[in-house]
Motif scaffolding. Structure first.
Motif, PDB file in Angstrom:
ATOM      1  N   GLY A  56      16.978 -11.443  -3.490  1.00  0.00           N
ATOM      2  CA  GLY A  56      17.853 -10.299  -3.706  1.00  0.00           C
ATOM      3  C   GLY A  56      18.978 -10.216  -2.692  1.00  0.00           C
ATOM      4  N   THR A  57      18.686 -10.524  -1.449  1.00  0.00           N
ATOM      5  CA  THR A  57      19.723 -10.469  -0.412  1.00  0.00           C
ATOM      6  C   THR A  57      20.788 -11.526  -0.643  1.00  0.00           C
ATOM      7  N   VAL A  58      20.369 -12.751  -0.925  1.00  0.00           N
ATOM      8  CA  VAL A  58      21.338 -13.831  -1.183  1.00  0.00           C
ATOM      9  C   VAL A  58      22.182 -13.523  -2.417  1.00  0.00           C
ATOM     10  N   LEU A  59      21.518 -13.104  -3.496  1.00  0.00           N
ATOM     11  CA  LEU A  59      22.254 -12.781  -4.720  1.00  0.00           C
ATOM     12  C   LEU A  59      23.171 -11.585  -4.515  1.00  0.00           C
ATOM     13  N   GLY A  60      22.691 -10.572  -3.810  1.00  0.00           N
ATOM     14  CA  GLY A  60      23.503  -9.385  -3.571  1.00  0.00           C
ATOM     15  C   GLY A  60      24.724  -9.678  -2.716  1.00  0.00           C
TER      16      GLY A  60
ATOM     17  N   VAL B  66      13.074  -7.318 -12.181  1.00  0.00           N
ATOM     18  CA  VAL B  66      13.332  -5.887 -12.174  1.00  0.00           C
ATOM     19  C   VAL B  66      13.297  -5.334 -10.755  1.00  0.00           C
ATOM     20  N   LEU B  67      12.702  -6.079  -9.833  1.00  0.00           N
ATOM     21  CA  LEU B  67      12.718  -5.694  -8.426  1.00  0.00           C
ATOM     22  C   LEU B  67      13.970  -6.184  -7.713  1.00  0.00           C
ATOM     23  N   ILE B  68      14.718  -7.093  -8.357  1.00  0.00           N
ATOM     24  CA  ILE B  68      15.869  -7.722  -7.709  1.00  0.00           C
ATOM     25  C   ILE B  68      17.197  -7.217  -8.271  1.00  0.00           C
ATOM     26  N   LEU B  69      17.369  -7.325  -9.580  1.00  0.00           N
ATOM     27  CA  LEU B  69      18.685  -7.079 -10.182  1.00  0.00           C
ATOM     28  C   LEU B  69      19.188  -5.648 -10.017  1.00  0.00           C
TER      29      LEU B  69
END
Length: 310
Positions: free
Chosen positions: A96-100, A155-158
């Motif tokens: 999530g951090t990298v994608l965000g 659903v915990l990431i996007l």
């Protein structure tokens, strides 16, 4: 002329100096503020190692009357679920951090360019959710029915990957830090927008990327609401959601002790309730505190990378 310039520089240097007394005052203030942040976390760790009977008799103390590892023994008894939840939290936090960071940086860079034709429209599209929220029902419907993310790690990431506030921070940084002369020079040399973004913009933007990364990492690591809303499989629960369920089970057992058998009553009497709650907090706090020094490197190095040569 040279003497006048030198005297003027000396006068400016005199205003920039900090007196020893002022330096001591500021140092004391910052030490006090640092202690306000460190002492509560240290207090939580100390209580987690305190004996439950000592807490019941003397209350919370920095120097406990008796030490005990019973709280961590209860956590260790649930180690299979704990390790699974820790793995889920680490995976979600890293991905999530990298994608965000990637999504936030690309959107912020686009909005910072004056030549972007849809800048005004998309800017309103970003600002409106900062003021008005669609609500819980709307987000639940989209995540479950439209995107089909129910009981999935995505659903915990996007839903937490992009924040309008982070986009505004990146946009402001790009507008105030990266001059248009750098972008125009790269375009004259034949560089594409993607090449400009990856080879010029990102290396100069490490400070803001580290800041956004810290916000995202803390948000993902401390999130439990997404698991509560969308996750049904126990093996996909995040660490915070699992620990919250364990804490609720302890409260339920304590509140309904009279309706339970002898073995349950014995378990409740031996259960370290207060120290166990603090041990839960310590398990959550310690891993995330290791993230900040990693990003701190990029705060320092990012400040010295890139410059406009005249």
């Amino acid at each position: 002329m040279a003497k006048k310039t030198e005297s003027f520089a000396n006068s400016l240097d005199r205003f920039n100096r900090v007196r020893p007394g002022t330096n001591v005052v500021f140092s004391a203030i910052f030490i006090f503020l640092a202690l306000l942040c460190v002492i509560p976390a240290l207090f939580v760790v100390i209580i987690s190692f305190s004996d439950e009977s000592s807490i019941a008799e003397y209350g919370y103390q920095f120097i406990p009357k008796a030490l005990s590892l019973s709280a961590y023994e209860f956590l260790w008894d649930s180690r299979a679920k704990m390790f699974s939840a820790i793995g889920v939290s680490i995976l979600v936090t890293v991905v999530g951090t990298v994608l965000g960071i990637y999504l936030t940086a690309t959107m912020g860079y686009i909005f910072s360019r004056q030549t972007y034709k849809l800048k005004k429209f998309v800017t309103y599209f970003i600002f409106i959710p900062m003021i008005f929220s669609g609500g819980l029902i709307a987000s639940y419907y989209i995540n479950v029915n439209a995107l089909n993310l129910k009981d999935s790690l995505w659903v915990l990431i996007l839903p937490l990957a992009v924040s309008p506030f982070n986009i505004v921070i990146c946009r402001t940084f790009f507008q105030t830090t990266i001059p248009d002369s750098i972008i125009e020079s790269a375009k004259i040399d034949g560089a594409s927008q993607m090449r400009i973004f990856y080879r010029i913009v990102l290396p100069v933007s490490l400070p803001v990327l580290a800041t956004i990364g810290i916000f995202l990492a803390f948000g993902y690591w401390n999130d439990w609401f997404q698991s509560l809303m969308y996750i049904e499989t126990k093996s996909k629960l995040s660490l915070q959601a699992l620990l919250m369920q364990i804490d609720k089970n302890i409260e339920f057992m304590a509140a309904n002790a009279e309706q339970m058998g002898v073995s349950q009553l014995e378990l409740i009497s031996r259960m370290p309730k207060e120290s166990y709650r603090m041990a839960i907090c310590a398990v959550v706090i310690v891993p995330i505190t290791m993230v900040y020094p990693f990003f701190q490197r990029y705060f320092i190095s990012g400040l010295t990378i890139g410059a406009v040569k005249g």
